[in-house]
Design an enzyme around this catalytic site. Structure first.
Site, short mmCIF file in Angstrom:
data_model
loop_
_atom_site.label_atom_id
_atom_site.label_comp_id
_atom_site.label_asym_id
_atom_site.label_seq_id
_atom_site.Cartn_x
_atom_site.Cartn_y
_atom_site.Cartn_z
N PRO A 193 -15.07 1.33 -0.55
CA PRO A 193 -16.01 0.53 -0.77
C PRO A 193 -16.66 0.62 -2.18
O PRO A 193 -17.18 -0.07 -2.76
CB PRO A 193 -17.21 0.72 0.34
N GLU B 229 -16.51 10.04 5.91
CA GLU B 229 -17.60 9.97 4.79
C GLU B 229 -16.57 9.55 3.42
O GLU B 229 -17.35 9.34 2.43
CB GLU B 229 -18.11 11.24 4.55
N ARG C 169 2.60 -11.67 1.72
CA ARG C 169 2.94 -13.21 1.58
C ARG C 169 2.90 -13.83 0.24
O ARG C 169 3.63 -14.90 0.26
CB ARG C 169 1.74 -13.67 2.44
N ASP D 129 -3.24 -22.64 -1.42
CA ASP D 129 -4.10 -21.84 -0.81
C ASP D 129 -5.21 -21.75 -1.26
O ASP D 129 -5.43 -21.82 -2.52
CB ASP D 129 -3.47 -20.29 -0.61
#
Ligand code: SAH
Length: 235
Positions: free
Chosen positions: A94, A122, A160, A175
């Site tokens: 993150p 963690e 992809r 897209d």
């Protein structure tokens, strides 16, 4: 492209790459995906991969030794300056740069070998990031309980875009995000479903009008759902 995934939950991946475009790309040898159990690289006799954090606090931190050993086995070195050309060692975290279509495209175009490290609980020892890792990538501003879903998301987004993975070379062009906008809405048969009619313009075969309608609807949807994309778009 070769993708090596490092995880403490290898079973998580037994089915996840066996569907749709990723499966087809694997069968066509466009991509090779291998999953490695970090625990197999643990150095002590109890196969410990985590330990308490220095400085105190809750939770456990993944020890650096098994990850260094795994990368050394895969790449022959733990010095990122010596990695073979086209190698990216990615820490899913993150705290990383948010994944975008642009980053996925740059991996698909420039990388031959991705090593994806899934952090547990963690997180990992920061020395992994200081030495081994070429890219810290986040899949969004929320916290997962492990890096595995993030590795799947990154793999899917990149694979992809590999040449020929989608079957038709142009399928990714319209897209969402490719031109800075969301994709336009799509409709298929029946033209009248429970009284809900498909927009007339799509049925009349006038390609110029259809293109214009699609762009207008893409702009409208982007303005509504993602005004930030409109502001960022280079006109
Ligand atoms: N204490 C850490 C959270 C660790 S979450 C922090 O607050 O930064 C546990 C693991 O899940 C991480 O090591 C990472 O591999 C993965 N993870 C969690 N959220 C993620 C996200 N948004 N993107 C990518 N990986 C994520």
């Amino acid at each position: 492209m070769k993708i090596d995934v490092l995880t403490i939950f290898p079973e998580f991946f037994t089915q996840v790459f066996e569907f749709g475009i990723i499966r087809r790309a694997k069968l066509a040898s466009i991509v090779e995906i291998n999953v490695h159990d970090i625990r197999e690289f643990a150095v002590d006799k109890h196969k410990m991969t985590d330990d308490r954090p220095f400085g105190g606090g809750d939770g456990m931190v993944m020890k650096p030794e098994p990850i260094f050993a795994a990368v050394e086995r895969l790449l022959g070195t733990t010095d990122r300056d010596e990695y073979p050309k086209g190698t990216r060692v990615v820490m899913l975290s993150p705290q990383g740069r948010p994944l975008t279509q642009e980053i996925a495209k740059s991996f698909a175009e420039n990388a031959y070998h991705l090593v994806l490290i899934c952090g547990p609980y963690e997180g990992v020892d920061e020395r992994d990031n200081e030495t081994l890792v070429t890219d810290e990538i986040s899949i969004g501003d929320y916290v997962l309980s492990g890096g595995e879903p993030a590795a799947v998301v990154l793999t899917d987004a990149v694979v992809r875009l590999l040449p020929e993975a989608l079957g038709s070379e142009t399928s990714a062009e319209n897209d969402s995000f490719s031109n800075g906008l969301l994709d336009c809405p799509h409709y298929t048969r029946p033209a009248d479903f429970r009284g809900m009619k498909v927009p007339e313009v799509l049925l009349n075969g006038n390609h110029a009008e259809i293109e214009k309608w699609r762009l207008e609807r893409a702009l409208e949807k982007t303005k509504r759902n993602r005004p930030d994309l409109i502001e960022r778009r280079k006109w």
